[in-house]
Design a protein around this motif. Structure first.
Motif, PDB file in Angstrom:
ATOM      1  N   UNK B 157      -5.519  -3.194  -9.317  1.00  0.00           N
ATOM      2  CA  UNK B 157      -5.767  -3.287  -7.794  1.00  0.00           C
ATOM      3  C   UNK B 157      -4.477  -3.311  -7.276  1.00  0.00           C
ATOM      4  N   UNK B 158      -4.702  -3.002  -5.901  1.00  0.00           N
ATOM      5  CA  UNK B 158      -3.488  -2.763  -5.187  1.00  0.00           C
ATOM      6  C   UNK B 158      -3.651  -4.002  -3.981  1.00  0.00           C
ATOM      7  N   UNK B 159      -2.991  -5.147  -3.765  1.00  0.00           N
ATOM      8  CA  UNK B 159      -2.977  -5.798  -2.752  1.00  0.00           C
ATOM      9  C   UNK B 159      -1.855  -5.676  -1.935  1.00  0.00           C
ATOM     10  N   UNK B 160      -1.882  -5.058  -0.722  1.00  0.00           N
ATOM     11  CA  UNK B 160      -0.709  -4.664  -0.073  1.00  0.00           C
ATOM     12  C   UNK B 160      -0.127  -5.850   0.674  1.00  0.00           C
ATOM     13  N   UNK B 177      -6.583  -3.582  -1.150  1.00  0.00           N
ATOM     14  CA  UNK B 177      -6.859  -4.382  -0.163  1.00  0.00           C
ATOM     15  C   UNK B 177      -5.819  -4.226   0.987  1.00  0.00           C
ATOM     16  N   UNK B 178      -6.152  -3.641   1.964  1.00  0.00           N
ATOM     17  CA  UNK B 178      -5.026  -3.227   2.918  1.00  0.00           C
ATOM     18  C   UNK B 178      -5.581  -3.561   4.425  1.00  0.00           C
ATOM     19  N   UNK B 180      -6.109  -5.284   7.935  1.00  0.00           N
ATOM     20  CA  UNK B 180      -6.574  -6.727   7.966  1.00  0.00           C
ATOM     21  C   UNK B 180      -7.762  -7.025   7.232  1.00  0.00           C
ATOM     22  N   UNK B 181      -7.811  -7.019   5.948  1.00  0.00           N
ATOM     23  CA  UNK B 181      -8.521  -7.339   5.054  1.00  0.00           C
ATOM     24  C   UNK B 181      -9.474  -6.240   4.778  1.00  0.00           C
ATOM     25  N   UNK B 182      -9.279  -4.918   4.956  1.00  0.00           N
ATOM     26  CA  UNK B 182     -10.058  -3.998   4.668  1.00  0.00           C
ATOM     27  C   UNK B 182      -9.986  -3.610   3.195  1.00  0.00           C
ATOM     28  N   UNK B 183     -10.828  -3.110   2.475  1.00  0.00           N
ATOM     29  CA  UNK B 183     -11.250  -2.749   1.119  1.00  0.00           C
ATOM     30  C   UNK B 183     -11.325  -1.347   0.955  1.00  0.00           C
ATOM     31  N   UNK B 184     -10.895  -0.723  -0.238  1.00  0.00           N
ATOM     32  CA  UNK B 184     -11.250   0.694  -0.563  1.00  0.00           C
ATOM     33  C   UNK B 184     -11.158   0.721  -1.887  1.00  0.00           C
ATOM     34  N   UNK B 185     -11.913   1.771  -2.742  1.00  0.00           N
ATOM     35  CA  UNK B 185     -11.411   1.864  -3.927  1.00  0.00           C
ATOM     36  C   UNK B 185     -10.487   3.000  -4.105  1.00  0.00           C
TER      37      UNK B 185
END
Lengths: 696, 217
Positions: B157-160, B177-178, B180-185
């Motif tokens: 995962x990448x938590x920015x 996770x980038x 304001x709390x948005x997620x993508x794969x």
């Protein structure tokens, strides 16, 4: 204005409440940041007195600290500054806020005044008109265009032909709008493909991709790869999402020329009937097909003869629409020849519409079942999560117009159809005064330098006002306990120190005026203890240091001595100190026992180029007034104490030398000082002092 | 023993121009935890290890100066080839100051405070709260990120930067996770490349950071 990223975000007119003090201690913004109405206000049937109020009752989110502000009103918002107007003539008739009549004062809470108030940092000053100019009234001219990513200056001729986006390799991620970087990918060769004789594959096998370093998106998700790492914009125009190639305008023209030269002239017309009506055309192809079709129609309709043929073809390129208008215009020029009129009338101009996609016809497919099944079966066919694969509205809106998209079909809302966004070009602009056309601000045309050639800002001409609450340990009564910070108690006098700082090299005399009560729903009583005072000129720091060494605090003789020996005098006349006294000096009637407190008619403190005076305010009670006047609960920011103040500045400046008649200025002047011109400037400003506590 | 001066033995690369930090000297306070260090791991001298429970640092992992490993809520396990940057805290207290213990898993064993998989990077200032928090293999915990107590973050995962993972949240593999709390794969498929790059970075760091595991054993 001078680089949008330097000033805090200030949008005049965006909301009624200008005090968007949205920072709390943690730096995050909470949706419920404004103070809610008291529980007793929401229930009008409840006439009982509220229980003793603590801070937790008043504000259920922590209140942001209030910073006192000063907003200055630009004179451009006056309807007609030269003639007096009656209120009925104004268009809105809502409030007489914008007028500068002596009878009407400025109302900072009027909806209209919100658009004309600016902090000092946003204002510039025209030296010819000696007037303030705000961002709304200056006229802007573009100095240069540049890409914010590669800082490459684009000549303005390219803007017209290629559009206002960067045409090199600067792109923004379609998902998160972060900058995209070109990365090299090494694809391991596919052993099956190596064996087959032709490597022709539908997906373009390149070795460079665009990738976003923030959200980890890459152009492989839309199936696009590049051959070369530079001029990505050109390569991208030839690729569709999914890797299919697409013809650009130039290539299409070349192909058409080849077909026209190769194919027989008559063979093309028979081939049209067999053409597939359902072929999808993208925007560029459809437009090009339609345009060439109509041009052919025009030239055909106006005859193939020499006379009719050549001029009409030439005029057809100019864009005259119907053959009827064309013949009418032609008859103007060749009206005498009746033979020509008959010729043009006999041929009514048979034009038809496009019948096939090669001519530009695009049928709307009324059967949308394919699009619907694509939506419904998205998860089963692609195996991706449908919600995260749907492009959001912001993502769709930030997309650049793509000429390879078909306008009627093929516009999906999936993230797989998003394309990298070329950066929008930015401009460097110079500003001019709208009345005298004098340049107010002009940046350097070199993109990388942030300096300015000319920069006349109001901060160099108008005194800066800073506000601070005055609390004298012995005299000021202690505040109520549990009071939120930076709030003012209602119905009790509070004193504020206003510090005026003089930026120019002349001493100025300031006159202040304010209405006795502030306009608005909760009027506060305002008293300026010293409405007229002087501020000394902005001389060197060394002057003040010399003065402190030579003189005691109250003698003025040494001040004159040091000013005359100083390297930069404030002017040939020296400083004028009429009518101003220091606190506690003999010469003003000071009441016994009140020498420490602020006195009427005296400045509070003065320094090298600044003067402080005291104003006293008595705010109105919020809660009781809100209950009585029946205008509903207290709205957002209605509890802020704002004072409109009229400031008049007078100073003497060097009279400009009259070059035509050198002796005129001295003859006109006639002053003892010799050639000095009295100047004055007047404007309205608004002081935001603080929030009134809701205790009463 | 408890107050250490922040000047490790300078390597030959530094010379006599070593600049001292303006921050106050870090001092090792609190109980010295029982540790299990691999022989090839790199622990900086001014790293802070506290707590009564065990702290395990596996093969070739790097703990930067001033990184905090707190085992007040339970055991802290750092996997192989991990990098924990300065001022990061593994096993931190939550925003109210409490150290969570973490509920035991199905077999009844304690989950430990924080478990890092292999190839994990915890960036500067990140706070990984104690209480059974698991960071999957290959994940990058960004600068200033706060991972809540008991959260389970998947692999790669990448938590920015400055993102937040709520307590107890389960993040699927390959999530980014980038904003304001948005997620993508993340579909790039570069996990192997990232692991190789991490190994190369660890090679460089091992030469730059003077290791002093003996101080904590």
């Amino acid at each position: 204005m001078f680089g949008n990223n330097r000033l805090p975000a200030f949008h005049p007119g965006l909301t009624q409440s200008r005090i968007r003090d949205t920072t709390t201690g943690s730096g995050l913004w909470f949706p419920g940041l404004r103070s809610p109405p008291l529980p007793s206000e929401s229930d009008p049937a409840n006439d009982q007195l509220p229980l003793p109020i603590t801070q937790e009752d008043l504000y259920d989110t922590p209140m942001a600290p209030f910073n006192p502000y000063t907003y200055i009103r630009c004179p451009c918002s006056e309807l007609n500054p030269y003639t007096k107007r009656t209120p009925d003539v104004t268009a809105q008739g809502l409030s007489r806020a914008a007028q500068d009549d002596d009878d009407h004062t400025f109302d900072p809470r009027a909806a209209r005044s919100n658009y004309s108030l600016y902090p000092l940092e946003y204002l510039s000053f025209c030296e010819d008109c000696h007037q303030i100019r705000c961002p709304r009234c200056v006229a802007e001219e573009i100095v240069c265009y540049y890409c914010p990513n590669c800082l490459f200056e684009v000549p303005s001729s390219n803007i017209r032909s290629e559009g206002s986006r960067c045409t090199r390799s600067c792109f923004q991620c379609p998902i998160c709008t972060g900058p995209l970087a070109v990365n090299h990918v090494e694809t391991p060769p596919d052993p099956n493909q190596l064996l087959s004789p032709d490597h022709a594959s539908s997906s373009h096998s390149g070795s460079y991709i665009l990738s976003c370093s923030y959200c980890n998106w890459s152009s492989t998700e839309i199936g696009i790869k590049f051959d070369k790492p530079n001029s990505i914009h050109m390569q991208l125009a030839k690729l569709r999402n999914g890797g299919e190639t697409r013809l650009t305008a130039k290539e299409r023209k070349e192909r058409r020329k080849e077909q026209a030269s190769q194919g027989a002239g008559g063979g093309s017309s028979t081939g049209q009937g067999e053409e597939d009506l359902d072929t999808l055309l993208d925007m560029e192809t459809q437009f090009a097909n339609l345009k060439s079709f109509y041009q052919n129609q025009l030239s055909d309709a106006n005859g193939t003869g020499k006379v009719g043929g050549d001029p009409s073809a030439a005029l057809g390129n100019l864009g005259f629409d119907a053959p009827a208008s064309l013949s009418r215009i032609m008859s103007l020029y060749t009206g005498s020849s009746s033979l020509h009129d008959k010729k043009s009338k006999s041929r009514p101009g048979t034009m038809r519409e496009a019948l096939a996609p090669s001519e530009g016809l695009q049928l709307a497919s009324l059967d949308e079942s394919s699009a619907i099944t694509a939506l419904q079966d998205f998860e089963s066919t692609t195996g991706l999560d449908a919600y995260s694969s749907t492009a959001s509205t912001t993502q769709l809106q930030s997309q650049a117009p793509y000429l390879g998209a078909s306008p009627l079909h093929g516009l999906t809302r999936f993230t797989s159809s998003l394309r990298p966004i070329p950066y929008l070009l930015r401009t460097k602009r110079s500003k001019r005064c709208p009345q005298c056309r004098h340049i107010i601000s002009k940046p350097e045309s070199k993109v990388t330098t942030t300096r300015f050639r000319i920069r006349l800002i109001a901060g160099n001409y108008i005194p800066t006002i800073t506000i601070k609450q005055l609390i004298i340990p012995g005299l000021t009564p202690p505040p109520m306990p549990n009071l939120p910070p930076d709030t003012i108690e209602p119905l009790k006098p509070a004193q504020f120190v206003l510090t005026f700082k003089n930026p120019i090299f002349e001493s100025v005399r300031v006159t202040l005026a304010t209405p006795a009560t502030t306009p608005g729903r909760f009027p506060a009583k305002v008293t300026i203890l010293c409405p007229q005072f002087e501020i000394d000129s902005n001389t060197d720091v060394w002057e003040e240091a010399l003065k402190d060494n030579n003189a005691t605090s109250s003698s003025s003789q040494s001040q004159n001595l040091s000013s005359s020996t100083g390297p930069e005098g404030s002017g040939p006349g020296g400083r004028k100190r009429a009518g101003t006294l220091r606190p506690g000096t003999a010469g003003g009637a000071s009441l016994a026992g009140e020498e420490l407190g602020p006195e009427v008619g005296k400045v509070w403190e003065r320094g090298r180029n600044w003067t402080s005076i005291v104003i006293e305010v008595i705010p109105a009670s919020l809660v009781q007034t809100a209950k009585r006047d029946g205008r509903g609960p207290i709205k957002e920011d209605e509890d802020v104490l704002e004072i409109p103040m009229f400031v008049r500045i007078e100073w003497e400046a060097e009279a400009p030398e009259d070059e035509i008649m050198p002796g005129l200025s001295s003859a006109k002047g006639g002053n003892k000082d010799g050639g000095k011109e009295k100047r004055e400037l007047a404007y309205w400003c608004v002081l935001g002092l603080g929030r009134v506590a809701r205790t009463l | 023993m408890s107050s250490a001066t922040p000047s490790p033995v300078p390597s030959s690369a530094h010379g006599h121009h070593k600049r001292h930090s303006i921050l106050p000297a870090v001092s090792q306070s609190g109980p010295k935890p029982p540790v299990q260090f691999s022989s090839s791991c790199t622990i900086a001298d001014s790293a802070l290890l506290t707590g009564p429970h065990t702290i395990i640092v596996s093969t070739e992992s790097v703990i930067h100066p001033r990184a905090r490993l707190e085992s007040l809520g339970g055991r802290v396990t750092v996997g192989r080839r991990c990098i924990v940057h300065e001022r990061a805290c593994l096993g931190a207290a939550d925003l109210q100051g409490r150290y969570h213990k973490g509920s035991p898993d199905k077999e009844g064993r304690s989950m430990g405070a924080v478990t890092l998989g292999d190839y994990v990077t915890v960036e500067v200032g990140a706070q990984v709260e104690s209480g059974g928090t698991v960071i999957g293999e290959g994940t990058t915990v960004g600068i200033g990120t706060r991972v809540g107590a008991g959260a389970v973050v998947g692999k790669h995962c990448t938590l920015t930067a400055n993102s937040t993972v709520a307590a107890g949240e389960v993040i699927p593999d390959y999530t980014v996770i980038y904003s304001n709390g948005l997620r993508r794969i993340d579909k790039r498929g570069v996990s192997d490349l990232k692991n190789k790059a991490q190994a190369r970075q660890i090679d460089v760091l091992r030469r730059m950071i003077p290791s002093n595991p003996g101080k904590f054993q």
